[in-house]
Enzyme design. Structure first.
Site, PDB file in Angstrom:
ATOM      1  N   ARG A   1      26.983  -2.796 -10.523  1.00 48.47           N
ATOM      2  CA  ARG A   1      28.358  -3.298 -10.574  1.00 48.47           C
ATOM      3  C   ARG A   1      29.322  -2.014 -10.997  1.00 48.47           C
ATOM      4  O   ARG A   1      29.050  -1.671 -11.856  1.00 48.47           O
ATOM      5  CB  ARG A   1      28.325  -4.693 -11.322  1.00 48.47           C
ATOM      6  CG  ARG A   1      28.352  -6.121 -10.933  1.00 48.47           C
ATOM      7  CD  ARG A   1      28.891  -6.090  -9.330  1.00 48.47           C
ATOM      8  NE  ARG A   1      28.446  -7.376  -8.759  1.00 48.47           N
ATOM      9  CZ  ARG A   1      27.780  -7.505  -7.852  1.00 48.47           C
ATOM     10  NH1 ARG A   1      27.073  -6.334  -7.258  1.00 48.47           N
ATOM     11  NH2 ARG A   1      27.348  -8.495  -7.061  1.00 48.47           N
TER      12      ARG A   1
ATOM     13  N   GLU B   1      36.715  -1.395  -4.959  1.00 49.97           N
ATOM     14  CA  GLU B   1      36.232  -0.987  -3.548  1.00 49.97           C
ATOM     15  C   GLU B   1      37.424  -0.698  -2.560  1.00 49.97           C
ATOM     16  O   GLU B   1      38.038  -1.266  -2.649  1.00 49.97           O
ATOM     17  CB  GLU B   1      35.154  -1.897  -3.121  1.00 49.97           C
ATOM     18  CG  GLU B   1      34.218  -2.081  -4.221  1.00 49.97           C
ATOM     19  CD  GLU B   1      33.036  -2.609  -3.545  1.00 49.97           C
ATOM     20  OE1 GLU B   1      32.867  -3.300  -2.408  1.00 49.97           O
ATOM     21  OE2 GLU B   1      31.761  -2.716  -4.140  1.00 49.97           O
TER      22      GLU B   1
ATOM     23  N   HIS C   1      29.285   1.214  -1.477  1.00 52.93           N
ATOM     24  CA  HIS C   1      28.535   0.001  -1.476  1.00 52.93           C
ATOM     25  C   HIS C   1      27.666  -0.500  -0.156  1.00 52.93           C
ATOM     26  O   HIS C   1      27.964  -1.573   0.237  1.00 52.93           O
ATOM     27  CB  HIS C   1      29.372  -1.294  -1.887  1.00 52.93           C
ATOM     28  CG  HIS C   1      28.950  -2.384  -2.541  1.00 52.93           C
ATOM     29  ND1 HIS C   1      29.612  -3.395  -3.314  1.00 52.93           N
ATOM     30  CD2 HIS C   1      27.578  -2.763  -2.812  1.00 52.93           C
ATOM     31  CE1 HIS C   1      28.826  -4.201  -3.796  1.00 52.93           C
ATOM     32  NE2 HIS C   1      27.471  -3.998  -3.431  1.00 52.93           N
TER      33      HIS C   1
END
Length: 304
Positions: A232, A261, A279
């Site tokens: 994370r 993000e 990601h």
């Protein structure tokens, strides 16, 4: 029985087809946060990834509607207000097994890139530069010690792959100690011992109240440590990591996850000692197929 299913962040096409074939009405549409809650009232189930956040405002707006099930297509569920959902009578599920190997393999890919400067070497080649000397200062992984923080499904796979490369593995135990992991090349130790003894640090733990990598923990690590994060973004203080890269305390970093993000810390992403990805931990064809099948099973097997 569930009838209407909302898919907000995409889903394997064959899994969508299977649900429709079995009589489910599947809607594939992304909603902005303010519109999501009211929309959820019209669906029995919603399937999300990391882009969609279902927090208290969305759940409160969905109360009294049809929603019975939230499924996170992936492992971490920190983008869902689980206690609030359960208090509203909405079940929450995830797919913890399907993407584990894909994430573990990406962790190793980032580690290899850090060890051999693959990212910056490829970048300079595309700029018509022959930086052989600058990029020939790598290190071998065999014989090094990897500290894996978070020894669940992903962490255990990472540890096994590191051992296969000839590395020693350290991890810590916070809850139940996994059985059958400890051996000559894998030990459970205290966090202090892990930070002090690791040549590379690989983060596979859920997000917590504070970063696992911050100025305090960095001060306890070896000089020239390599840090890889496939867990994370909140597990790393990005400003502290950038400072440590500039000072040389951290030799290199491999990052797949970010505090924000789509608008990540670009200064960190552009640093020449950073290998980074947007990601994509679960982004393999095989993992998406497994996730899709697990999602179908969860929807069709739900009896709440």
């Amino acid at each position: 029985m569930l009838k209407r299913v909302l898919v907000t962040d995409g889903m394997d096409a064959s899994a969508v087809a299977k649900l429709r074939e079995d009589g489910y009405e599947v809607t594939e549409q992304f909603y902005e946060p303010d519109a999501l809650g009211p929309a959820l009232r019209d669906f029995d189930a919603v399937i999300i990834r990391s882009a969609t956040k279902i927090k208290e405002p969305q759940i409160d707006a969905a109360r009294g509607g049809k929603l019975k099930l939230i499924i996170r297509a992936g492992v971490g569920m920190d983008n869902i207000a689980i206690p609030c959902a359960e208090a509203a009578g909405i079940a929450v599920r995830n797919t913890p097994r399907a993407s584990s190997n894909a994430v573990a393999e990406l962790a190793l890919a980032l580690l290899f890139s850090c060890a051999r400067s693959i990212s910056i070497a490829g970048h300079t080649m595309r700029e018509n530069k022959w930086e052989k000397k600058a990029c020939s200062k790598g290190f071998e992984l065999s014989g090094k010690t990897a500290g894996v923080i978070g020894y669940g499904r992903i962490g255990q796979l990472v540890g096994a792959k590191c051992q296969a490369l000839g590395m020693n593995v350290l991890s810590t135990v916070h809850r139940n100690k996994p059985e059958g992991c400890e051996c000559e090349t894998m030990k459970f130790v205290s966090m202090e011992e892990l930070l002090a003894g690791s040549d590379v640090l690989i983060l596979c733990a859920p997000g917590g109240e504070r970063p696992l990598v911050d100025r305090e923990s960095l001060s306890k690590m070896k000089d020239g440590v390599v840090i890889v994060n496939v867990s994370r973004g909140s597990n790393v203080d990005e400003e502290a990591l950038l400072e440590a890269l500039e000072s040389g305390k951290v030799r290199a970093a491999g990052l797949d996850v970010w505090m924000s993000e789509k608008t990540p810390n670009w200064a960190l992403a552009r640093h020449p000692a950073v290998s980074c990805t947007p990601h994509i931990g679960a982004g393999t064809k095989e993992a998406q197929k497994r996730i899709g099948q697990e999602l179908v099973d969860l929807v069709e097997g739900f009896s709440g």
